[in-house]
Write a protein that holds these residues in place. Structure first.
Motif, PDB file in Angstrom:
ATOM      1  N   GLN A 168       0.703  -1.188   0.084  1.00 53.27           N
ATOM      2  CA  GLN A 168      -0.202   0.096  -0.078  1.00 53.27           C
ATOM      3  C   GLN A 168       1.033   1.069   0.043  1.00 53.27           C
ATOM      4  OE1 GLN A 168      -3.139   0.207   2.822  1.00 53.27           O
ATOM      5  NE2 GLN A 168      -3.105  -1.958   2.952  1.00 53.27           N
ATOM      6  N   LYS A 222      -8.928  -7.593  11.394  1.00 50.01           N
ATOM      7  CA  LYS A 222     -10.049  -6.808  10.841  1.00 50.01           C
ATOM      8  C   LYS A 222     -10.148  -5.219  11.568  1.00 50.01           C
ATOM      9  CE  LYS A 222     -14.512  -7.426   8.833  1.00 50.01           C
ATOM     10  NZ  LYS A 222     -15.809  -8.079   9.018  1.00 50.01           N
ATOM     11  N   ARG A 260      -7.545  -2.954  10.985  1.00 50.30           N
ATOM     12  CA  ARG A 260      -7.354  -2.562   9.590  1.00 50.30           C
ATOM     13  C   ARG A 260      -6.047  -3.118   8.823  1.00 50.30           C
ATOM     14  NH1 ARG A 260      -8.909   2.467  11.102  1.00 50.30           N
ATOM     15  NH2 ARG A 260      -7.148   3.191  10.001  1.00 50.30           N
ATOM     16  N   GLY A 261      -5.937  -4.247   9.485  1.00 53.82           N
ATOM     17  CA  GLY A 261      -4.808  -4.956   9.047  1.00 53.82           C
ATOM     18  C   GLY A 261      -3.339  -4.489   9.464  1.00 53.82           C
ATOM     19  N   GLN A 262      -3.417  -3.328  10.167  1.00 52.24           N
ATOM     20  CA  GLN A 262      -2.215  -2.942  10.845  1.00 52.24           C
ATOM     21  C   GLN A 262      -1.742  -3.332  11.875  1.00 52.24           C
ATOM     22  OE1 GLN A 262      -3.845   1.245   9.386  1.00 52.24           O
ATOM     23  NE2 GLN A 262      -2.010   1.529  10.143  1.00 52.24           N
TER      24      GLN A 262
END
Lengths: 498, 504, 99
Positions: free
Chosen positions: A412, A477, A480-482
Motif C-alpha cells: 500500500q 480486521k 484494519r490490517g495494521q
C-alpha cells in the motif's frame, strides 16, 4: 491502421528480413547547458533556466561545456568507438519555434566518436553485436505545449514555448544497419536500448529516465524479401520513449510494412509517430528535398582535439562493460540464472543495483522490482523504472525489515509513493499505515473478539490452539490490517493461559 | 563647434584628470553639439537620456579620490550593432525596433568600466550589410564633409559622429571594412583589430568568422586608448584570444615620436593599387608613402595573387553565415511580429515578420547565403570560398615574410553620392575590395587619413595591415604617418572639415 | 546564362522563411544571377589540394567549466516577447512537425 491491415508477425518474418537502425539521444546530466552557463534543469518553472545563449538573444555566443565533452568521450569509449583526433561542431539550419536560434549546433562530418560496437544480451542468454556508426554531441531544443481542444499539434489554437530544455547537452548514438535480427528484431531493439541505458547509468553521465526524455529512441525499420541484397525503404519511428515501446513499435512497423509490401504497395520514406495508447504508429512528415539543413562549420566554436592523456584518463575510469558487469552482479547477488534473467529482461539491472546500493538486500530488491513494481507498471501501462526511485524501494524494504510495515502494508505504501504522496516514511505517516505495536490496543481488540466468541477461548484453553485463528482474523480486521499477526497470536495465547 | 568638442580624447582626458573640465561639462558639450548637427548628419539612432548622470557619477568618483582609468569621463558613441542594457539595440533594422537587451556587450561593459560615458547608439546599414548606411532602416547618415554624400558603411554613424565632433570616440564593427572604409571617407581613424583581440560577445552577429569590434576616433592615439579599454580575452567568446596585449596607446605615442619608421619595410600590394582606384585616392596614397620613405621607410611592391578572389569569397562566406545568424529573428522571443491578415500558422507569421522586418539588402544576402549553403551547391560555393580563404592567408603569410606591414588605399574611391550605387549591388560590393582580405585572414588593419583628393576635396585614407596579433605595429606606423603629415600640412585634416550646425 | 530561376528563389525564400512578394522574387532572381556569376570565380582556384579555412585564427579546445553562471530571470527572458502568457512565449498554431 487497423490490425486487419497488419500481417501476422511470424508470417511477416517468414516473408521478409527486417533491417533495423537506431538513433538514441542521451541527455547528459551536467550542471549546465551544452553551450551556456544556464542550469541544466528541465521541468522547473518555465523559462527560468535560460541564459541569453539559450534564447538565442542578439549578440549571445556559445561556449562549450568541458564536462559535456568529457562525458561524450567516455560514452564513445564505452561504446567501443574511436575518438576523433579532431572533431568539430556544425550548424544544422531549420526553422522551428522550439529552436531558439533556428539552427541546432550539432556535429556533422567530424563527430567526436565513430565506429564502435555494443554487445547486447538477449533473454536466452545469447549475445548480439550491434555496430555503432557514430556518437556526436549536440544541443536539445525547447519544449512546446500545444493549447487547444486536442492538446496535440493538430488542431491546436496556439502553442507555448519553454526554453528551459533548450541547449541541454545531448549525445546522439547512431547505429549502422542491423542485419540478421529475424524474428528477434523486437527483442533486439528493446535489449539494445536497455543496454545503452545501462551503459549511460553506469558511466554516471545521465539519469537516463526515458519517461522524462533523458533517453529517447528513434527506431528505423525496413523490410526486404529474404535473399534480396537491396535494402527496402525505411521509416523512422520517433517518440519511442520506453524500452517496452521500442519493442512494440518495431514489431508494429514490421507487421505494417509487411502487409503493405505483400499487397504490392510501396513504403513511403517518412518519419512516423508512436502512439503509446493505441500501440500504433502514424505517418508524419515525409522525407523530401525540402530537408535541406544547410550544414556548415559552426564559426563561433573551435575544434575539439582531445589529448591522448585525456582519452587515457577517461578510458581508465570506465566502468566494466555491461556483460562483465552482469556476470559479476549475478554472482555478488547470489541470483539463480532464472532470477537474474528476470531482472535483466525487465531492464531492471541498474535499478536493482541502485536499490541494493541504497541498503536493500539483493533478494528484497529483486522481489520488489520484478514483482509488485512490475505488476503496477503493467497495470498502468508504464515502465517500472519510471514509477519509483531505487532509494524509495530500499527505504520500503528497511521499513519491512524493522517491523514498521508488513509486506501487505508495504505494497500500500508503494502505491502511495508511486502516486506522489511522498517518501515511504511520509506515506506511512500520512496514511497511518504503520503496524500497531502498542500491546494495549491489541489486547483491547483481543478482549473484544473473545467476548464476541466466548466458545473460542474455551477451545484454546482445551488445547485447540488452531482455534485462535478466528480471533486473529477478527483482531486484524479491527486493526484494519495494521497489526503483526504473530504478535496477536502470542497475546491471545497468553490471555488463554491466564 | 565648441572648444571642448574640438579636443581629442587624449587631450580631454588630460583636462579631466586635472579637473580643468568635468565629465558633465564634456558630456553636455557633446550633447549640445549633437542637438546642433544631428538634423544635418543623423549619426545617431538613439541619444542617451542619462549620459549626464553617468558623467556626474564619474566626476563624483574622481573627486572622492578614486583611481580612474586613463580615459574615464570621455564621451563615447556606440554602434547600434552592440547591445546595451540602457538603450535600444536595433542593428539598424526594423525587425529589432525598440529591442532592449538584458545584457551589455562585453565591449560596452568594458567601456563603462573604463569610465567612458555612452552618448548614444549610432546609425548603420541594417545588420551591418552595406558600405553607405543607405541600407539603414532608419534613414541614411550624411557625410559631414559633404551632406549629399555617404559616410561609408556599415559604420557610417560612428564615423560621422566622430567626424562631426559629436563624440571624440566611437565603437564600430568591421566585417569587410565597416570601420576602415567609413574612416576613409570621413577623414577619421578606424581600426579593425586582429580577429579575437576584442570580444564579439554582444555584437549582433553578421558573419561570425569575419566580424571584429574596433575603435573609431579622430587620431591614432585616441583609437589606441579605446582599443586598450576594450581589448583582451573574454571567456564568453570562444574565438577570443588569450594573448596579453601591449598598450596600443603606448605604441601610438612611440610612433608619434617617430620611432619605428626608419628601416620599416612597407609592402605595397600591387593587386590593390591598380585599376579601379580613383586618381586622387592614388595620388594621396603615393604621397603618404613618399613621406614615409623620406623618413627612412623602405617601400617594396608585393604581390598577393589571390586577393582578386577575395570579394567573391567574401560574398559567399558572409551571406552564408549571415543567413544562419539572422535566422533567430523569427518573432518568437523578440522583435517585430507581423501576423498575416488571415491569421496564420507560426510558419506564416515568421515568414511575414521577416518579410516586413528585413530590408532589401538583408533579404538579398539571406537568399544568396541560403543558396550558397544549399544541398548540391555547398562544395562549389561555400566550400570553394573557404579554400580561397586559405589561399589569401597564404598570400598574407608570404607577404609578411618580406615586409613588416602592408599598405593599400583604404577604399577605391572617396565618398560617393547617395543613390549612386544603390541599384547595383555588385558595384557596392566591389567598394570593399581593399578591406575584405584582412577580414578573411583575421589580420588587423587601420585606416589613417592622408589628405583630400584633389578632384573632389574629399578625405582619403591609407590602410596598413600587419600580421595577426601585431596590432601595435599598426598603431605605431599610423601615428608616425599622422604626425609626419600634420607637420607637413601644419594642421590636422579634421580642422579642414566644413563647419556644421551654424555654430563654431 | 541564367543560373537562378524564380522557382529556385521561391524555394530558397521558403527555406529562409521570408514571404517574398512576386516582384521581389523576380528581381532577386536576376540580381542573384549576376552576383553568382561574378562570385563563382572562387571555383577557379579552389582546387582539391587546398584545405578549407573556417576560422581565421586557429584555436582548439576552448571550454567553459561546468559551473552555473549568467542566467536570466523569467521576466528578463520574456521582456522582449511579442506575446507571452507570463511564463512562456506564445506562438500561433504550428503546421509542421519537429525535425
Amino acid at each position: 491502421m487497423s490490425t486487419a491491415e497488419l500481417m501476422d508477425f511470424d508470417e511477416a518474418i517468414e516473408k521478409f528480413e527486417p533491417v533495423l537502425g537506431f538513433e538514441v539521444h542521451v541527455e547528459l546530466g551536467t550542471a549546465t547547458k551544452m553551450f551556456s552557463a544556464a542550469p541544466n534543469g528541465f521541468g522547473d518553472e518555465p523559462n527560468t533556466n535560460v541564459s541569453p545563449v539559450c534564447l538565442g538573444l542578439p549578440g549571445s555566443l556559445p561556449v562549450v561545456n568541458e564536462q559535456a565533452v568529457r562525458y561524450s568521450i567516455s560514452l564513445g569509449l564505452a561504446l567501443g568507438c574511436s575518438i576523433a583526433e579532431s572533431s568539430s561542431f556544425a550548424r544544422k539550419n531549420y526553422f522551428y519555434p522550439d529552436l531558439a536560434k533556428n539552427y541546432q549546433i550539432s556535429q556533422y562530418d567530424e563527430p567526436i566518436a565513430f565506429e564502435g560496437e555494443v554487445e547486447v544480451e538477449l533473454s536466452d542468454g545469447s549475445i548480439r553485436r550491434i555496430p555503432i556508426e557514430r556518437a556526436h554531441m549536440e544541443e536539445d531544443a525547447g519544449k512546446l505545449t500545444h493549447v487547444g481542444t486536442s492538446g496535440r499539434i493538430q488542431g491546436a489554437d496556439h502553442s507555448l514555448v519553454d526554453y528551459n530544455r533548450a541547449g541541454v547537452p545531448l549525445v546522439e548514438i547512431v547505429t549502422h544497419p542491423i542485419f540478421g535480427a529475424g524474428a528477434l528484431a523486437p527483442e533486439i531493439a528493446k535489449a539494445y536500448v536497455a543496454t545503452i541505458r545501462d551503459i549511460v547509468i553506469s558511466l554516471g553521465i545521465s539519469e537516463a529516465r526515458m519517461e522524462r526524455g533523458n533517453l529517447r529512441c528513434d527506431a528505423n525499420v525496413s523490410l526486404r524479401p529474404w535473399g534480396q541484397e537491396k535494402l527496402g525503404t525505411r521509416t523512422e519511428t520517433k517518440n519511442v520513449n520506453s524500452m517496452r515501446s521500442v519493442e512494440r513499435a518495431v514489431r508494429y512497423e514490421i507487421r505494417r510494412q509487411a502487409a503493405i509490401l505483400e499487397a504490392g504497395g510501396t513504403i513511403t520514406q517518412e518519419t512516423r509517430h508512436w502512439h503509446e495508447d493505441t500501440g500504433t504508429t502514424s505517418a508524419g512528415r515525409p522525407k523530401s528535398d525540402a530537408d535541406d539543413y544547410r550544414y556548415f562549420p559552426e564559426p563561433d566554436l573551435l575544434p575539439v582535439v582531445p589529448s591522448a592523456e585525456l582519452i587515457d584518463e577517461l578510458r581508465a575510469a570506465l566502468p566494466e562493460p555491461p556483460a562483465a558487469r552482469r556476470r559479476r552482479l549475478k554472482t555478488e547477488w547470489g541470483f539463480t540464472d532464472l532470477e537474474f534473467q528476470d531482472v535483466q529482461n525487465g531492464g531492471l539491472v541498474s535499478e536493482v543495483a541502485a536499490t541494493i546500493a541504497a541498503g536493500a538486500s539483493p533478494a528484497a530488491a529483486r522481489k520488489w522490482w520484478t514483482g509488485e513494481i512490475t505488476r503496477l507498471a503493467n497495470a498502468r501501462g508504464a515502465e517500472p523504472t519510471s514509477l519509483v526511485a531505487p532509494e524509495s524501494v530500499a527505504e520500503l524494504t528497511a521499513l519491512v525489515d524493522e517491523g514498521t510495515l508488513t509486506d501487505k502494508l508495504a505494497r500500500q505504501v508503494l502505491e502511495g509513493v508511486i502516486d506522489g504522496e511522498g517518501t515511504p516514511a511520509e506515506v506511512v505517516d500520512t496514511r497511518g499505515l504503520a503496524v500497531v505495536s502498542d500491546d494495549g490496543a491489541l489486547i483491547a481488540a483481543i478482549d473484544d473478539a473473545l467476548a464476541a466468541q466466548p466458545d473460542v477461548l474455551q477451545k484454546i484453553k482445551d488445547g485447540k490452539v488452531q482455534a485462535a485463528g478466528a480471533i486473529i482474523g477478527a483482531v486484524m480486521k479491527a486493526m484494519r490490517g495494521q497489526a503483526d499477526a504473530a504478535r496477536v497470536r502470542e497475546l491471545i495465547l497468553e490471555r488463554a493461559t491466564e | 563647434m565648441g572648444e571642448i568638442t574640438a579636443l581629442t580624447a587624449a587631450e580631454l582626458s588630460e583636462r579631466l584628470a586635472t579637473g580643468e573640465i568635468s565629465s558633465v561639462e564634456a558630456t553636455r558639450a557633446h550633447l549640445d553639439r549633437i542637438s546642433a548637427v544631428e538634423g544635418d548628419v543623423h549619426a545617431f539612432l538613439h541619444v542617451s537620456d542619462h549620459a549626464l548622470d553617468v558623467a556626474a557619477d564619474i566626476d563624483a568618483r574622481r573627486s572622492s579620490g578614486e583611481e580612474l582609468g586613463p580615459i574615464a569621463g570621455v564621451p563615447l558613441a556606440i554602434k547600434d550593432v552592440l547591445v546595451t542594457t540602457d538603450m535600444p539595440s536595433t542593428s539598424g533594422s526594423r525587425i529589432l525596433e525598440g529591442y532592449m537587451s538584458p545584457f551589455d556587450a562585453t565591449t560596452v561593459e568594458r567601456s563603462r568600466a573604463a569610465g567612458l560615458v555612452p552618448l548614444g547608439k549610432t546609425n548603420m546599414d541594417e545588420f551591418a550589410m552595406g558600405s553607405s548606411t543607405e541600407h539603414s532602416a532608419f534613414g541614411p547618415t550624411h557625410n559631414p564633409w559633404d551632406l549629399e554624400r555617404i559616410p561609408g558603411g556599415s559604420g557610417g554613424g560612428s564615423a560621422a559622429a566622430v567626424a562631426a565632433f559629436e563624440a571624440p570616440l566611437a565603437l564600430g564593427s568591421d566585417t569587410g571594412g565597416s570601420i576602415r572604409q567609413p574612416a576613409h571617407v570621413t577623414g577619421t581613424v578606424g581600426v579593425k583589430p586582429t580577429y579575437g583581440a576584442v570580444s564579439r560577445y554582444g555584437a549582433i552577429a553578421l558573419a561570425s568568422s569575419l566580424d571584429q569590434v574596433g575603435p573609431v576616433a579622430r587620431t591614432v592615439l585616441d583609437a589606441g586608448l579605446l582599443q586598450d579599454a576594450v581589448q583582451g580575452h573574454d571567456p564568453r567568446d570562444s574565438t577570443s584570444l588569450t594573448d596579453a596585449w601591449p598598450s596600443m596607446a603606448d605604441a601610438a605615442r612611440a610612433g608619434a615620436r617617430g620611432e619605428g619608421v626608419k628601416g620599416l619595410k612597407i609592402g605595397v600590394i600591387s593587386d590593390l593599387t591598380g585599376a579601379g582606384i580613383q586618381e586622387g585616392v592614388s595620388t594621396r596614397f603615393r604621397e603618404a608613402l613618399d613621406t614615409l620613405e623620406a623618413n627612412g621607410a623602405e617601400i617594396v611592391e608585393v604581390s598577393a595573387p589571390h586577393f582578386e578572389y577575395a570579394v567573391a569569397a567574401y560574398y559567399l562566406i558572409l551571406p552564408a553565415e549571415a543567413s544562419s545568424n539572422l535566422a533567430r529573428f523569427d518573432s518568437v522571443r523578440f522583435g517585430l511580429r507581423v501576423t498575416p491578415e488571415s491569421g496564420g500558422t507560426v510558419e506564416q507569421v515568421m515568414a511575414a515578420s521577416r518579410e516586413a522586418g528585413f530590408g532589401p539588402e538583408v533579404k538579398r544576402r539571406i537568399i544568396l547565403g541560403t543558396y550558397a549553403l544549399s544541398a548540391g551547391y555547398y562544395d562549389a560555393y561555400y566550400g570553394s570560398a573557404q579554400k580561397v580563404r586559405t589561399l589569401i592567408q597564404r598570400d598574407f603569410a608570404n607577404a609578411f615574410s618580406h615586409v613588416d606591414v602592408l599598405a593599400s588605399p583604404s577604399a577605391p574611391t572617396t565618398a560617393f553620392r547617395f543613390g549612386e550605387k544603390l541599384d547595383d549591388p555588385m558595384a557596392m560590393y566591389l567598394n570593399d575590395v581593399t578591406t575584405i582580405p584582412a577580414n578573411l585572414a583575421g589580420v588587423p588593419g587601420i585606416s589613417v587619413p592622408v589628405g583630400l583628393a584633389p578632384e573632389d576635396g574629399l578625405p582619403v585614407g591609407i590602410q596598413f595591415m600587419a600580421p595577426a596579433r601585431e596590432d601595435a605595429r599598426l598603431y605605431q606606423v599610423g601615428a608616425s604617418l599622422e604626425a609626419l603629415l600634420e607637420s607637413e600640412w601644419g594642421h590636422t585634416l579634421m580642422s579642414q572639415a566644413p563647419q556644421l550646425g551654424g555654430k563654431h | 546564362m541564367s543560373e537562378i530561376s524564380e522557382e529556385q528563389v521561391a524555394h530558397l525564400a521558403s527555406l529562409a522563411r521570408i514571404a517574398l512578394t512576386d516582384d521581389e522574387i523576380t528581381n532577386l532572381a536576376s540580381e542573384l544571377d549576376q552576383i553568382v556569376n561574378s562570385i563563382a570565380k572562387v571555383q577557379e582556384v579552389a582546387t582539391d589540394d587546398v584545405p578549407a579555412t573556417s576560422h581565421p585564427i586557429p584555436l582548439r579546445n576552448v571550454y567553459r567549466p561546468d559551473v552555473v553562471g549568467d542566467t536570466l530571470t523569467q521576466e528578463q527572458a520574456l521582456q522582449n516577447a511579442p506575446d507571452d502568457d507570463g511564463q512562456r512565449f506564445v506562438v500561433s498554431a504550428i503546421l509542421g512537425e519537429e525535425q
